[in-house]
Design a protein around this motif. Structure first.
Motif, short mmCIF file in Angstrom:
data_model
loop_
_atom_site.label_atom_id
_atom_site.label_comp_id
_atom_site.label_asym_id
_atom_site.label_seq_id
_atom_site.Cartn_x
_atom_site.Cartn_y
_atom_site.Cartn_z
N ILE A 130 -13.16 25.92 -27.27
CA ILE A 130 -14.30 25.02 -27.44
C ILE A 130 -15.44 25.85 -28.01
CG2 ILE A 130 -15.93 23.47 -26.31
CD1 ILE A 130 -13.83 22.95 -24.18
N ASP A 131 -15.94 25.44 -29.18
CA ASP A 131 -16.99 26.18 -29.90
C ASP A 131 -16.62 27.66 -30.04
OD1 ASP A 131 -18.74 24.15 -30.56
OD2 ASP A 131 -19.76 24.21 -28.63
N GLY A 132 -15.36 27.90 -30.35
CA GLY A 132 -14.89 29.25 -30.60
C GLY A 132 -14.56 30.06 -29.36
N VAL A 191 -14.19 22.59 -18.64
CA VAL A 191 -13.98 21.89 -19.90
C VAL A 191 -14.85 20.64 -19.98
CG1 VAL A 191 -12.30 20.60 -21.28
CG2 VAL A 191 -11.66 22.79 -20.24
N SER A 192 -14.89 19.88 -18.88
CA SER A 192 -15.70 18.66 -18.86
C SER A 192 -17.17 18.97 -19.11
CB SER A 192 -15.53 17.96 -17.51
OG SER A 192 -16.30 16.79 -17.44
N LYS A 193 -17.67 20.03 -18.51
CA LYS A 193 -19.07 20.40 -18.69
C LYS A 193 -19.38 20.71 -20.14
CE LYS A 193 -22.57 23.63 -16.94
NZ LYS A 193 -22.81 24.78 -16.01
N ARG A 197 -17.20 21.95 -31.64
CA ARG A 197 -15.90 22.19 -32.25
C ARG A 197 -14.85 22.42 -31.16
NH1 ARG A 197 -15.33 26.66 -34.50
NH2 ARG A 197 -17.25 27.62 -33.73
N ILE A 198 -13.70 21.87 -31.38
CA ILE A 198 -12.62 22.03 -30.42
C ILE A 198 -11.32 22.35 -31.17
CG2 ILE A 198 -12.10 19.54 -30.40
CD1 ILE A 198 -11.37 19.85 -27.41
N THR A 199 -10.61 23.34 -30.68
CA THR A 199 -9.32 23.70 -31.25
C THR A 199 -8.22 23.23 -30.30
OG1 THR A 199 -10.27 25.66 -32.31
CG2 THR A 199 -7.87 25.58 -32.10
N THR A 206 -14.24 18.76 -35.30
CA THR A 206 -15.64 18.61 -34.89
C THR A 206 -15.81 17.23 -34.27
OG1 THR A 206 -16.46 20.10 -36.61
CG2 THR A 206 -18.05 18.57 -35.61
N LEU A 207 -16.15 17.20 -33.00
CA LEU A 207 -16.32 15.93 -32.29
C LEU A 207 -17.79 15.64 -32.07
CD1 LEU A 207 -13.53 16.06 -29.55
CD2 LEU A 207 -13.43 15.07 -31.84
#
Length: 553
Positions: free
Chosen positions: A133-135, A146-148, A159-161, A174-175
């Protein structure tokens, strides 16, 4: 502890004490002033002199919990951090991407993207693994972490991979976070020809609009001769939404609920003309139907406006109000009780429960008789007693254990990977015998920490026999234990029907979202079938709402 923390802790208590003294000053309540001064002094002394460092927030939370521990289960202190969850619970809205998540191995995966949410629009599916998440590498992240990171102000992006379940390719997306509204009405459709069905899951802000839209759509789609309102598992919410929903079914100006507390009482009446004033209604309830949901069910019963079917409801007839305490903290406290049209209060006589969703046995002397508008007998003592009682259906502990350990969802992942192009009809989909045998093979190397009730009972009997030195009995128990077969493979056959239902629901969910699962289970639900049978029989329906008393207990 730093000085700011000490001052914050003690100042909060002092401000609360001053406010209370001002409020109750006319009562000359010396006792209240004394206890508030003692509380402030105690918090200060602990903060300054306790041998280890003291967290002021935890100290305050502990004190707050102690203050309400002897009241009722619903009065509680809400810290600034907890208020965000409380807002989601009451409004059904939050800023995020709209998906449930779960832990699987070292990573968190998507467990249920909501239809038309940012996650859904981005093509994310159940089983997709969150890699970063964001790199930032997400390996080892908890679901809370993760939720936070995924929640935030609507309009912001991150950004999420992910690693796709189908194909295994890695993608970086990109969400954009949106205001996620959890629908109060997850499904509306047809239980039978002419018989509509609406599942209403909570009383969050705006659920009346969801219900009204669902009814309007059903009326456009066909000839609506009867309607099933499903409130099973609905824990309630906003009272005003319940009143507005009742206004669709009873005459304008009808008193549907009153509240009575120490300081004031209030009457709530419907304020608009009903859109379905005479349509036969069936309301489904169970032991987890509570609060505002009980008001709707109970008011319709008291007004002889619906047949209530299922099990006795939870019995929560208390009004909660939030009061600011400063520093963005709040007190949620009980200020009144609900009373439905017959005059009965739905609050259980005993706050405690013998088990979740069930009211303890109420002595006959504490149960009072009331009358519906047409003179039928109804009773208080806790919750709403249905007009038509049905035995609840329970899932076996073994099947629930498989679900809680993630084996059902893990097999669903595998099922999708091996059948990426399979089409699933939400109403007719059924697992084949070959599919289930595949699941049995999937479970062959899995350990399930399950012990049957029979084995537990035999073990307890064996120990008792040994303690009492009844050797012969102990030998017989040991022989019975040897005959008992409750290993995983045997249980997979014993509880096959329940497990098949869970697997089917998981697979339907992946193709048709939560609404598809509800639709899939409509035809096999005994309480829905009973509701349809009653609505299809005008004479039986009329007999129940005009002359049938409810059971006393």
């Amino acid at each position: 502890m730093n000085r700011t923390g000490i001052l914050k802790c003690c100042a909060a208590a002092a401000i609360a004490g001053a406010a209370l003294l001002f409020t109750f000053g006319k009562r000359d309540d010396f006792g209240l002033g004394r206890t508030m001064e003692i509380a402030v002094n105690m918090m200060r002394e602990l903060s300054l002199y306790f041998v280890d460092e003291v967290d002021p927030d935890k100290l305050l939370e502990g004190a707050a919990q102690g203050m309400v521990s002897h009241l009722d289960p619903y009065t509680e202190y809400l810290s600034e951090a907890e208020m965000s969850d409380f807002d989601v619970m009451t409004t059904g809205k939050y800023g995020g991407v709209g998906s449930l998540i779960r832990k699987k191995g070292d990573y968190v995966i998507f467990a249920q993207p909501y239809k038309d949410s940012p996650a859904d629009k981005a093509g994310l599916r159940i089983g997709d693994k969150i890699l970063a998440i964001d790199g930032e590498d997400a390996k080892g992240f908890t679901t809370e972490e993760v939720s936070k990171r995924m929640r935030g102000a609507p309009g912001t992006t991150f950004r999420i991979t992910v690693e796709r379940l189908l194909g295994g390719r890695h993608e970086t997306l990109t969400l954009r976070r949106e205001r996620i509204a959890i629908p109060g009405v997850p499904y509306a459709g047809w239980a039978a020809e002419g018989i509509g069905y609406i599942q209403h899951s909570d009383f969050t802000e705006g659920c009346y609009d969801d219900m009204r839209s669902a009814i309007d759509r059903l009326r456009r789609e066909g000839d609506l001769r009867g309607l099933v309102l499903d409130y099973r598992g609905n824990g309630g919410g906003i009272l005003q939404e319940a009143v507005k929903i009742l206004s669709m079914f009873v005459p304008k100006g009808t008193e549907v609920v009153t509240t009575k507390g120490r300081t004031e009482g209030k009457s709530f009446r419907t304020s608009s003309e009903p859109i379905l004033p005479d349509l036969p209604l069936a309301v489904l309830v169970n032991g987890n139907t509570a609060s505002a949901a009980e008001i709707v069910a109970g008011a319709l019963q008291d007004l002889d406006r619906a047949v209530v079917i299922g099990q006795r409801s939870f019995g929560k007839g208390l009004v909660q109000t939030t009061r600011p305490l400063g520093y963005n903290a709040y007190l949620k406290l009980t200020t009144a009780k609900y009373y439905i049209p017959s005059g009965r209060c739905i609050q259980a006589v005993d706050y405690s429960r013998a088990q979740e969703g069930s009211v303890r046995e109420v002595p006959d002397s504490l149960i009072r008789e009331y009358a519906t508008r047409g003179g039928r007998k109804v009773y208080d003592g806790g919750g709403i007693m249905p007009d038509v009682r049905m035995e609840p259906e329970y899932s076996s502990r073994f099947a629930v254990t498989l679900y809680l350990m993630g084996f059902i969802e893990d097999f669903g992942d595998r099922y999708m990977q091996t059948r990426p192009d399979k089409r699933v009809d939400s109403r007719t989909f059924a697992l084949t015998d070959a599919d289930y045998e595949e699941f049995v093979r999937f479970m062959a190397d899995k350990e399930v920490p399950y012990e049957s009730e029979t084995r537990r009972a035999l073990e307890a009997l064996r120990k008792a026999a040994e303690n009492d030195r009844y050797g012969a009995i102990a030998d017989e128990v040991e022989a019975l234990e040897g005959q008992l077969r409750d290993d995983t493979q045997t249980n997979l056959e014993t509880y096959r029907n329940e497990i098949v239902e869970m697997i089917e629901n998981d697979i339907v969910l992946r193709h048709h979202y939560a609404a598809g699962v509800i639709e899939h289970n409509l035809a096999d639900d005994p309480e829905i079938r009973r509701a349809v049978a009653i609505l299809d029989n005008p004479e039986e329906y009329a007999r129940i709402v005009t002359s049938q008393d409810t059971q006393r207990k």
